[in-house]
Scaffold this motif. Structure first.
Motif, mmCIF file in Angstrom:
data_model
loop_
_atom_site.group_PDB
_atom_site.id
_atom_site.type_symbol
_atom_site.label_atom_id
_atom_site.label_comp_id
_atom_site.label_asym_id
_atom_site.label_seq_id
_atom_site.Cartn_x
_atom_site.Cartn_y
_atom_site.Cartn_z
ATOM 1 N N TRP A 179 16.441 -36.955 13.638
ATOM 2 C CA TRP A 179 15.866 -37.789 14.693
ATOM 3 C C TRP A 179 15.580 -36.967 15.946
ATOM 4 O O TRP A 179 14.628 -37.253 16.688
ATOM 5 N N ALA A 235 8.885 -39.347 19.920
ATOM 6 C CA ALA A 235 8.172 -40.615 19.771
ATOM 7 C C ALA A 235 7.110 -40.799 20.843
ATOM 8 O O ALA A 235 6.065 -41.413 20.597
ATOM 9 N N GLN A 285 3.860 -43.099 12.538
ATOM 10 C CA GLN A 285 4.778 -43.453 13.622
ATOM 11 C C GLN A 285 5.338 -44.859 13.420
ATOM 12 O O GLN A 285 6.497 -45.125 13.765
ATOM 13 N N GLU A 286 4.525 -45.750 12.869
ATOM 14 C CA GLU A 286 5.009 -47.111 12.597
ATOM 15 C C GLU A 286 6.132 -47.084 11.557
ATOM 16 O O GLU A 286 7.110 -47.830 11.665
ATOM 17 N N SER A 333 9.242 -45.892 13.334
ATOM 18 C CA SER A 333 9.771 -46.913 14.247
ATOM 19 C C SER A 333 10.516 -48.009 13.496
ATOM 20 O O SER A 333 11.468 -48.605 14.017
ATOM 21 N N ARG A 349 18.199 -46.441 12.346
ATOM 22 C CA ARG A 349 18.773 -45.139 12.717
ATOM 23 C C ARG A 349 20.230 -45.100 12.265
ATOM 24 O O ARG A 349 21.091 -45.741 12.871
#
Length: 423
Positions: free
Chosen positions: A279, A284, A308-309, A312, A316
């Motif tokens: 991460w 982002a 990116q979607e 997201s 996590r």
């Protein structure tokens, strides 16, 4: 020392004694037949190296065993003496050969002193597989200085046609490349005479590049399979259903599994780049990945809005984007889930790496330049991207349409002006 003319008739009458005895030839100085008490026979040559003279100690070299005829042994002895007169010292050369390092010893030094200190752990691991599976069993015990080009060619050919399925042309070529690199390194390191590489000039086998690109219909089927897998789950195979808990005939896939596959499709990244992604390496705000150690070194990946979607939407859990059972360790692979997904989508001939090829092929077919595609994929060598050149059909088809259109018009009696106007 007894002497006699070493002919077939005379040699057949020579008998062993209580101690080893050597019968020297009367015609060729130093050439002799040594007979052991057991009856074993060998042809030898005694000589004084260098300028010779009684002040130089004699040396002895074995020419061959009793399977050699006196004539063949005599010719070999004469050839050796001719070399000695030019400065050769065959006994010393053979001692050097016997003391020389074997292929296994050179491989161990090559891995410890060169590969493990200068290459990635994954590269070193792959080289060990090639060494342990293909190189060492066939050539490992041989003295490196005695390995000939013919030895390597025979080994290379056998490996390409290995019947147990563990060889093949590609594997044979990779093993040959590694063996050649080992010899070059050993020459530079002084372990063998520099420039004595028996792998040089050996032609590699032609390899058929594996290019599999998903069509629009296949992408749709894979997308549907992913959606089904993460919602209602994929149905078990008949053999698996017998062992499934009662009432549970479907397996729901983790969002990290389906997310990993979507990222492979939408980013063009390699499998390890996705599975080992942290991460902390995802920006982002700017929509980029900063990979510190990809196959081609440090690398920045520009992400699409769709990729990116996916990121997201991922939960996590721990250090890695694609979570495993241990939050502080990356997932090892996607073999089992991909096998189930690809089978369900009717894509059993598709590898995970083909998703990367598909990413590039869609860009090429859309008319994007090869440098742009290479930049997205992170190719260090522009030549690697050339495999997608034949997919750039739209600009070529447009040009073909213009040319053929004008030819057709001319054949129909129409005239095209320089500005493109047809009359």
């Amino acid at each position: 020392m007894p002497t006699t003319k070493l002919t077939r008739r005379n040699v057949s009458g020579l008998l062993p004694a209580a101690k080893p005895v050597t019968f020297f030839d009367t015609d060729l100085r130093g050439f002799g037949l040594r007979i052991m008490p057991s009856g074993a026979r060998s042809w030898i040559l005694e000589y004084r190296p260098g300028a010779g003279g009684r002040g130089v100690a004699k040396k002895r070299v074995k020419i061959g065993g009793e399977e050699m005829t006196p004539e063949a042994a005599r010719d070999a002895a004469a050839d050796i003496l001719a070399g000695i007169r030019k400065g050769a010292d065959p006994a010393a050369e053979r001692r050097t050969e016997r003391a020389a390092e074997t292929i296994d010893e050179i491989a161990a030094a090559y891995m410890a002193r060169h590969i493990e200190t200068k290459r990635k752990a994954s590269t070193a691991g792959y080289y060990r597989i090639l060494l342990n599976t293909h190189i060492s069993p066939a050539l490992g015990s041989k003295r490196a200085v005695l390995v000939t080009r013919a030895d390597v060619e025979r080994w290379h050919s056998k490996l390409a046609t290995r019947p147990d399925g563990k060889g093949g042309k590609t594997t044979a070529n990779r093993a040959l490349t590694l063996l050649s690199a080992m010899f070059n390194w050993a020459g530079t390191a002084g372990l063998i005479p520099d420039g004595t590489n028996p792998c040089s000039k050996i032609e590699k086998f032609a390899e058929q590049a594996k290019e599999r690109f998903l069509t629009q219909e296949e992408l749709a089927r894979l997308g549907a399979a992913l959606q089904e897998a993460e919602t209602v789950g994929l149905p078990h195979a008949p053999s698996e259903s017998k062992h499934a808990p009662k009432g549970k005939n479907r397996t729901i896939f983790s969002p990290h599994v389906t997310g990993a596959i979507r990222l492979l499709m939408l980013s063009g990244c390699r499998l390890r780049e996705v599975l080992h992604l942290r991460w902390s390496e995802y920006d982002a705000q700017r929509g980029v990945l900063f990979l510190p150690d990809s196959k081609t070194g440090k690398k920045t990946v520009v992400l699409s809005a769709a990729a990116q979607e996916v990121l997201s939407a991922l939960p996590r859990v721990g250090t890695y984007v694609i979570a495993s059972n241990d939050p502080d360790r990356p997932r090892h692979d996607l073999k089992k889930p991909w096998a189930a997904l690809s089978k369900h989508a009717g894509l059993e001939d598709v590898r995970l790496h083909d998703l990367r090829h598909t990413f590039a092929s869609v860009g090429a077919a859309a008319g994007m330049s090869l440098p742009v595609i290479g930049g997205l994929l992170g190719h260090a060598d522009a030549g690697t991207t050339l495999r997608y050149a034949h997919l750039q059909t739209d600009p070529v088809r447009a040009a073909a349409d213009v040319i053929a259109g004008r030819i057709s018009e001319a054949m129909n009696g129409k005239r095209t002006e320089p500005g493109g106007t047809v009359r």
